[in-house]
Design an enzyme around this catalytic site. Sequence first.
Site, PDB file in Angstrom:
ATOM      1  N   GLU A 197      -0.957   6.517   0.492  1.00 28.63           N
ATOM      2  CA  GLU A 197      -0.561   7.723   1.222  1.00 28.63           C
ATOM      3  C   GLU A 197      -1.321   8.858   0.570  1.00 28.63           C
ATOM      4  O   GLU A 197      -0.971   9.343  -0.501  1.00 28.63           O
ATOM      5  CB  GLU A 197       0.959   7.924   1.129  1.00 28.63           C
ATOM      6  CG  GLU A 197       1.509   8.862   2.201  1.00 28.63           C
ATOM      7  CD  GLU A 197       1.488  10.319   1.811  1.00 28.63           C
ATOM      8  OE1 GLU A 197       0.544  11.016   2.266  1.00 28.63           O
ATOM      9  OE2 GLU A 197       2.346  10.757   1.064  1.00 28.63           O
ATOM     10  N   CYS A 200       1.298  17.362   1.550  1.00 31.35           N
ATOM     11  CA  CYS A 200       0.242  16.629   2.246  1.00 31.35           C
ATOM     12  C   CYS A 200       0.462  16.617   3.751  1.00 31.35           C
ATOM     13  O   CYS A 200      -0.492  16.522   4.522  1.00 31.35           O
ATOM     14  CB  CYS A 200       0.135  15.202   1.709  1.00 31.35           C
ATOM     15  SG  CYS A 200       1.665  14.257   1.803  1.00 31.35           S
TER      16      CYS A 200
END
Length: 509
Positions: A247, A281
Amino acid sequence: MTATIEPDVASSDEPQPTFDSFNPATGDVVGTHPIDGREQVEAAVAAAREATGWWQGLGFEGRKEYLLQWRSVLTRRLHQVADQVHREGGKPHGDALLEAGLAIDHIAWAAKHAPKVLGRKKVASGLLMTNQAASVEYQPLGVVGVIGPWNYPVFTPIGSIAYALAAGNTVVFKPSEYTPGVGRLLVDTFTEVVHGRPVLNLVTGLGETGSALCTADVDKIAFTGSSATGKKVMAACAENLTPVVIEAGGKDSMIIDEDADLASAAEAALWGGLSNAGQTCIGTERVYVHERVFDPFMAELLRQAEGLRPGYDDGGVYGPSTMPKQLDVIRSHIEDAIARGGRPVLGGADAVGERFVQPTILTHVPEDSLAVTEETFGPTLVVNPVKDMDEAVELTNATKYGLAGAVFGKKHAMDIASRIRSGMTSVNSVIAFAAVPGLPFGGVGDSGFGRIHGPDGLREFTYPKAITRQRMKPVIMLQSMARDEKTESRFAQLLTVLHGGTGTLPKRR
């Protein structure tokens, strides 16, 4: 997370080295932690390996009981957890509370849903194999290594840890060197629940510790951090063919159509762009607004941004930049955007201080600028007008990343959302998908691959096990060295009946 993955240092008889974690708002030392080398990492993995028999032997229901107990302990200590995040990460206590609360909800979801998602299920065997009873189940991999980030040191690693544990794995957790105390608190609370058994183990340190975990005897690595570090993790894991779930970063956009609720869109843009000092993010870094509503949207955005400021006190809506070197990146992106013709309508190059960054909004920024193409990870927004939604989608997708995003509008919002090349999109909200435990979380492209959360997140830490059981003798015995031409002819006739129809040719388009 942007820590480097480097070769491990040689072991010696000297005392184990340590490192300090600091409060990024004040510079005060929060805690001192050991730098675990290869020897300590391998010992943690070995302990986790030994505990797999007990943990897997509990079955889904037994593991659920322990995980729900952990959930309850964390809930009772919610303010303690939030305070640790506040001191090591710098974010406001309320934001830390929200992060920890969402993580607790994910623990409960994983514990309760693992039996249904991963348990044995019947599978139709088909006419050719009608004598067989078929089933599939999902079995744990063994030991999972989790390398966590500093920006959401509770919520993000729990998305791997809780799901891996619920699936029957044991875990070795390496938290970021910026938030090791948070990692220690998570591991200690779980260890209390399982009465000291090494089901969830902690290793702390810098890049060398992460590298040692990648090359240790683990069955999978779950990594969250920058795309650059993710590539190093993959390279290290390749030595042992250890699979990974990555990720990584994002450069997410918000698209605002002409029929959008502008007040709600402005509120979401500010939250998505500024919360956690922009260190998200899945946060918003780019905003594309239909040119027909660009001016009123900007007016509303600036009205709502008035008075917002960072700070470690109660009046600060977000905290400092946790990682000091990120300040140079933020400054360079702002300066590059302005040098290329972008207009600072709030903040600017002088908004970057020694620890805090003031809210910064830039408009009419060229699409080839750093502020548009690279992850800024700061409290900045680039807001550009577009002629229509086709252009908005095209610009949104013109990136190497593909993590998340948002769309604000009415008539065409869902259609726009489905056209965005990303793993997740919110419509008329921002980052909402992360709070829905049943949805998969992850991206495409340089944003990584694999999924945490939801059924996909549970299966990520398992392997599918297919089983067939003969319940009667086959009508046509094909799996025999005594098979004759008559049997083969009957098989061909059956196949013709099942699949030999002419069908209907599709219409020419």
